[in-house]
Design a protein around this motif. Structure first.
Motif, PDB file in Angstrom:
ATOM      1  N   LYS A 189     -23.240  23.518   8.073  1.00 25.15           N
ATOM      2  CA  LYS A 189     -23.759  22.557   7.104  1.00 25.15           C
ATOM      3  C   LYS A 189     -22.698  21.521   6.749  1.00 25.15           C
ATOM      4  O   LYS A 189     -22.982  20.319   6.667  1.00 25.15           O
ATOM      5  CB  LYS A 189     -24.200  23.304   5.840  1.00 25.15           C
ATOM      6  N   LEU A 190     -21.463  21.981   6.562  1.00 22.42           N
ATOM      7  CA  LEU A 190     -20.362  21.064   6.286  1.00 22.42           C
ATOM      8  C   LEU A 190     -20.131  20.136   7.477  1.00 22.42           C
ATOM      9  O   LEU A 190     -19.853  18.946   7.315  1.00 22.42           O
ATOM     10  CB  LEU A 190     -19.084  21.842   5.974  1.00 22.42           C
TER      11      LEU A 190
ATOM     12  N   ALA B 232     -39.676  40.004   0.306  1.00 19.30           N
ATOM     13  CA  ALA B 232     -38.912  39.028  -0.476  1.00 19.30           C
ATOM     14  C   ALA B 232     -37.444  39.425  -0.537  1.00 19.30           C
ATOM     15  O   ALA B 232     -36.545  38.592  -0.416  1.00 19.30           O
ATOM     16  CB  ALA B 232     -39.480  38.914  -1.883  1.00 19.30           C
ATOM     17  N   SER B 233     -37.192  40.738  -0.720  1.00 18.98           N
ATOM     18  CA  SER B 233     -35.812  41.208  -0.809  1.00 18.98           C
ATOM     19  C   SER B 233     -35.095  41.076   0.526  1.00 18.98           C
ATOM     20  O   SER B 233     -33.901  40.798   0.583  1.00 18.98           O
ATOM     21  CB  SER B 233     -35.769  42.662  -1.278  1.00 18.98           C
ATOM     22  N   ILE B 234     -35.846  41.275   1.635  1.00 20.20           N
ATOM     23  CA  ILE B 234     -35.248  41.142   2.966  1.00 20.20           C
ATOM     24  C   ILE B 234     -34.901  39.698   3.261  1.00 20.20           C
ATOM     25  O   ILE B 234     -33.856  39.373   3.817  1.00 20.20           O
ATOM     26  CB  ILE B 234     -36.206  41.688   4.053  1.00 20.20           C
ATOM     27  N   SER B 235     -35.789  38.787   2.884  1.00 19.41           N
ATOM     28  CA  SER B 235     -35.602  37.378   3.217  1.00 19.41           C
ATOM     29  C   SER B 235     -34.670  36.654   2.255  1.00 19.41           C
ATOM     30  O   SER B 235     -34.197  35.570   2.542  1.00 19.41           O
ATOM     31  CB  SER B 235     -36.950  36.652   3.223  1.00 19.41           C
ATOM     32  N   GLN B 236     -34.345  37.294   1.118  1.00 26.26           N
ATOM     33  CA  GLN B 236     -33.540  36.623   0.097  1.00 26.26           C
ATOM     34  C   GLN B 236     -32.181  36.138   0.608  1.00 26.26           C
ATOM     35  O   GLN B 236     -31.799  34.997   0.371  1.00 26.26           O
ATOM     36  CB  GLN B 236     -33.341  37.541  -1.103  1.00 26.26           C
ATOM     37  N   PRO B 237     -31.389  36.972   1.345  1.00 21.88           N
ATOM     38  CA  PRO B 237     -30.097  36.489   1.839  1.00 21.88           C
ATOM     39  C   PRO B 237     -30.248  35.305   2.767  1.00 21.88           C
ATOM     40  O   PRO B 237     -29.455  34.377   2.746  1.00 21.88           O
ATOM     41  CB  PRO B 237     -29.527  37.713   2.574  1.00 21.88           C
ATOM     42  N   VAL B 238     -31.307  35.330   3.621  1.00 21.75           N
ATOM     43  CA  VAL B 238     -31.538  34.229   4.545  1.00 21.75           C
ATOM     44  C   VAL B 238     -31.845  32.966   3.788  1.00 21.75           C
ATOM     45  O   VAL B 238     -31.305  31.885   4.067  1.00 21.75           O
ATOM     46  CB  VAL B 238     -32.689  34.565   5.513  1.00 21.75           C
ATOM     47  N   MET B 239     -32.704  33.074   2.781  1.00 23.26           N
ATOM     48  CA  MET B 239     -33.070  31.905   1.986  1.00 23.26           C
ATOM     49  C   MET B 239     -31.861  31.368   1.237  1.00 23.26           C
ATOM     50  O   MET B 239     -31.655  30.170   1.125  1.00 23.26           O
ATOM     51  CB  MET B 239     -34.168  32.278   0.992  1.00 23.26           C
ATOM     52  N   ALA B 240     -30.996  32.301   0.732  1.00 26.08           N
ATOM     53  CA  ALA B 240     -29.818  31.876  -0.017  1.00 26.08           C
ATOM     54  C   ALA B 240     -28.871  31.094   0.880  1.00 26.08           C
ATOM     55  O   ALA B 240     -28.304  30.085   0.487  1.00 26.08           O
ATOM     56  CB  ALA B 240     -29.104  33.092  -0.602  1.00 26.08           C
ATOM     57  N   ALA B 241     -28.722  31.577   2.142  1.00 28.65           N
ATOM     58  CA  ALA B 241     -27.841  30.898   3.073  1.00 28.65           C
ATOM     59  C   ALA B 241     -28.367  29.501   3.396  1.00 28.65           C
ATOM     60  O   ALA B 241     -27.619  28.557   3.517  1.00 28.65           O
ATOM     61  CB  ALA B 241     -27.705  31.713   4.357  1.00 28.65           C
ATOM     62  N   LYS B 242     -29.681  29.385   3.511  1.00 29.83           N
ATOM     63  CA  LYS B 242     -30.280  28.095   3.856  1.00 29.83           C
ATOM     64  C   LYS B 242     -30.159  27.089   2.736  1.00 29.83           C
ATOM     65  O   LYS B 242     -30.227  25.885   2.983  1.00 29.83           O
ATOM     66  CB  LYS B 242     -31.757  28.303   4.230  1.00 29.83           C
ATOM     67  N   THR B 243     -29.965  27.569   1.512  1.00 32.51           N
ATOM     68  CA  THR B 243     -29.911  26.643   0.388  1.00 32.51           C
ATOM     69  C   THR B 243     -28.503  26.103   0.131  1.00 32.51           C
ATOM     70  O   THR B 243     -28.322  25.303  -0.772  1.00 32.51           O
ATOM     71  CB  THR B 243     -30.428  27.310  -0.896  1.00 32.51           C
ATOM     72  N   TYR B 244     -27.501  26.555   0.891  1.00 34.78           N
ATOM     73  CA  TYR B 244     -26.150  26.023   0.699  1.00 34.78           C
ATOM     74  C   TYR B 244     -26.121  24.540   1.035  1.00 34.78           C
ATOM     75  O   TYR B 244     -26.640  24.124   2.056  1.00 34.78           O
ATOM     76  CB  TYR B 244     -25.134  26.757   1.575  1.00 34.78           C
ATOM     77  N   PRO B 245     -25.485  23.737   0.171  1.00 35.57           N
ATOM     78  CA  PRO B 245     -24.928  24.102  -1.127  1.00 35.57           C
ATOM     79  C   PRO B 245     -25.953  23.896  -2.242  1.00 35.57           C
ATOM     80  O   PRO B 245     -26.740  22.962  -2.185  1.00 35.57           O
ATOM     81  CB  PRO B 245     -23.772  23.119  -1.276  1.00 35.57           C
ATOM     82  N   SER B 246     -25.903  24.734  -3.237  1.00 34.59           N
ATOM     83  CA  SER B 246     -26.849  24.623  -4.346  1.00 34.59           C
ATOM     84  C   SER B 246     -26.161  24.271  -5.665  1.00 34.59           C
ATOM     85  O   SER B 246     -26.816  24.170  -6.688  1.00 34.59           O
ATOM     86  CB  SER B 246     -27.601  25.949  -4.506  1.00 34.59           C
ATOM     87  N   ARG B 247     -24.849  24.097  -5.610  1.00 35.23           N
ATOM     88  CA  ARG B 247     -24.100  23.730  -6.819  1.00 35.23           C
ATOM     89  C   ARG B 247     -22.870  22.908  -6.431  1.00 35.23           C
ATOM     90  O   ARG B 247     -22.623  22.680  -5.237  1.00 35.23           O
ATOM     91  CB  ARG B 247     -23.682  24.973  -7.606  1.00 35.23           C
ATOM     92  N   THR B 248     -22.126  22.487  -7.411  1.00 36.77           N
ATOM     93  CA  THR B 248     -20.971  21.625  -7.185  1.00 36.77           C
ATOM     94  C   THR B 248     -19.910  22.291  -6.304  1.00 36.77           C
ATOM     95  O   THR B 248     -19.603  23.470  -6.455  1.00 36.77           O
ATOM     96  CB  THR B 248     -20.322  21.240  -8.532  1.00 36.77           C
ATOM     97  N   ILE B 249     -19.378  21.516  -5.377  1.00 35.64           N
ATOM     98  CA  ILE B 249     -18.287  21.955  -4.503  1.00 35.64           C
ATOM     99  C   ILE B 249     -16.987  21.377  -5.061  1.00 35.64           C
ATOM    100  O   ILE B 249     -16.958  20.248  -5.544  1.00 35.64           O
ATOM    101  CB  ILE B 249     -18.510  21.450  -3.062  1.00 35.64           C
ATOM    102  N   THR B 250     -15.910  22.144  -4.996  1.00 33.99           N
ATOM    103  CA  THR B 250     -14.601  21.663  -5.442  1.00 33.99           C
ATOM    104  C   THR B 250     -13.667  21.521  -4.254  1.00 33.99           C
ATOM    105  O   THR B 250     -13.536  22.435  -3.437  1.00 33.99           O
ATOM    106  CB  THR B 250     -13.967  22.634  -6.466  1.00 33.99           C
TER     107      THR B 250
END
Length: 342
Positions: free
Chosen positions: A276-277, A21-39
């Motif tokens: 993604k953009l 889980a700890s190894i895959s966390q950065p990969v999963m985080a990158a795949k979830t972009y964007p997860s919040r408001t963009i300015t």
């Protein structure tokens, strides 16, 4: 013994799960972009061409990205340097974009920015051709009448063209160089305030784009004199505006200079973020909403991003920077930033 063995197996399995889980966390985080408001911080004033385009394209991209995109304005500095500096100071994670235009490539040679434009990865929506217009209350009904008056009394006629170093300012300088006229340049923080100043008679002349001037031209608050491109240009409900090149062939030595309006993300943002953009940008540019907006507002669409857009801006940076230097309007020689002369 069996119970103890089973406990060890369970503990090992749990530990392995945590490690994976700890190894895959950065990969999963990158795949979830964007997860919040963009300015998106637009470096020019509200109501201008760059502001309008960014609000339109961000609204479409938000649909593809499935997050909100907040558009704000931060003007000032030299050639949009305050807004660019503000965004560049933030983390390169794709949550802070900068709304800009081709005019921002002059920030370095005008003393407001300490690096080349290649620190950004731009996305180009499009642009609209520039024209020279006068206040409806002015006595000038043709470009020749205006130029003759400016020659007779150099510096007596006030002209606005957005901020110092903007494409509109560059076009005004080129117009002076190509015709021998001399205006008194009055800088404003964007196209909209310069146009308002011309419409109210605070200044006489304004150089901005057809898209930006259209409403004021239709309302009769500005009088169009000439296009700063090689072809005549028709604006619905206004008429056909002649090319300045027809009367002053020498303008071809300095013009035309085209717009490239859009937005950018820091070039050192993760590749997956830029991808993604890019996907969202392509989806937005292909939408009927964007196409209809462009037709209605007199814009030609581009859609360039990635290496293609970087190449376009590199050439613009070279052209604008060296032209300003040769016209005697740049503070720093382009070579000091490693800007090649193309």
């Amino acid at each position: 013994m069996k119970a103890n063995y089973k406990s060890k197996i369970a503990l090992f399995a749990a530990s392995a799960t945590l490690v994976l889980a700890s190894i895959s966390q950065p990969v999963m985080a990158a795949k979830t972009y964007p997860s919040r408001t963009i300015t998106n911080t637009v470096v020019w004033g509200a109501g201008g061409g760059t502001d309008s385009i960014n609000r339109m394209i961000m609204a479409e991209m938000a649909k593809a990205l499935d997050v909100s995109i907040k558009v704000t304005n931060k003007t000032g500095g030299v050639a949009g340097s305050i807004g660019m500096s503000s965004v560049f100071s933030k983390k390169a994670d794709g949550y802070n974009l900068v709304g800009l235009s081709e005019s921002n490539v002059t920030a370095a040679v005008n003393g407001g920015w300490n690096q080349r434009f290649n620190v950004w990865s731009p996305f180009i929506v499009g642009g609209s051709p520039d024209l020279i217009s006068v206040s409806a209350s002015s006595p000038y009904n043709s470009l020749q009448e205006l130029i003759d008056a400016a020659k007779q009394q150099p510096g007596s006629i006030k002209a606005g063209a957005g901020g110092a170093g903007s494409i509109h300012h560059l076009n005004l300088l080129a117009l002076e160089k190509g015709t021998g006229a001399a205006f008194k340049f009055v800088p404003y923080p964007g196209s909209a305030p310069s146009q308002t100043a011309a419409a109210t008679g605070e200044i006489t002349v304004v150089v901005t784009s057809a898209a930006e001037q259209a409403a004021l031209l239709r309302a009769g608050q500005l009088r169009p004199l000439a296009m700063l491109v090689e072809q005549d240009f028709t604006i619905p409900d206004v008429g056909t505006i002649p090319s300045a090149f027809s009367s002053y062939a020498s303008l071809s030595d300095y013009l035309p200079i085209s717009q490239a309006i859009g937005f950018a993300v820091r070039d050192d943002a993760p590749a997956e973020v830029k991808a993604k953009l890019g996907e969202a940008f392509e989806a937005a540019m292909a939408s009927d909403t964007v196409k209809q907006w462009a037709d209605k507002n007199l814009y030609s669409l581009s859609g360039a991003h990635g290496a293609q857009a970087k190449d376009i801006f590199s050439k613009l940076e070279s052209n604008f920077s060296w032209t300003l230097w040769e016209l005697g309007s740049a503070k720093v020689e382009p070579s000091q930033f490693g800007i090649p002369k193309m």
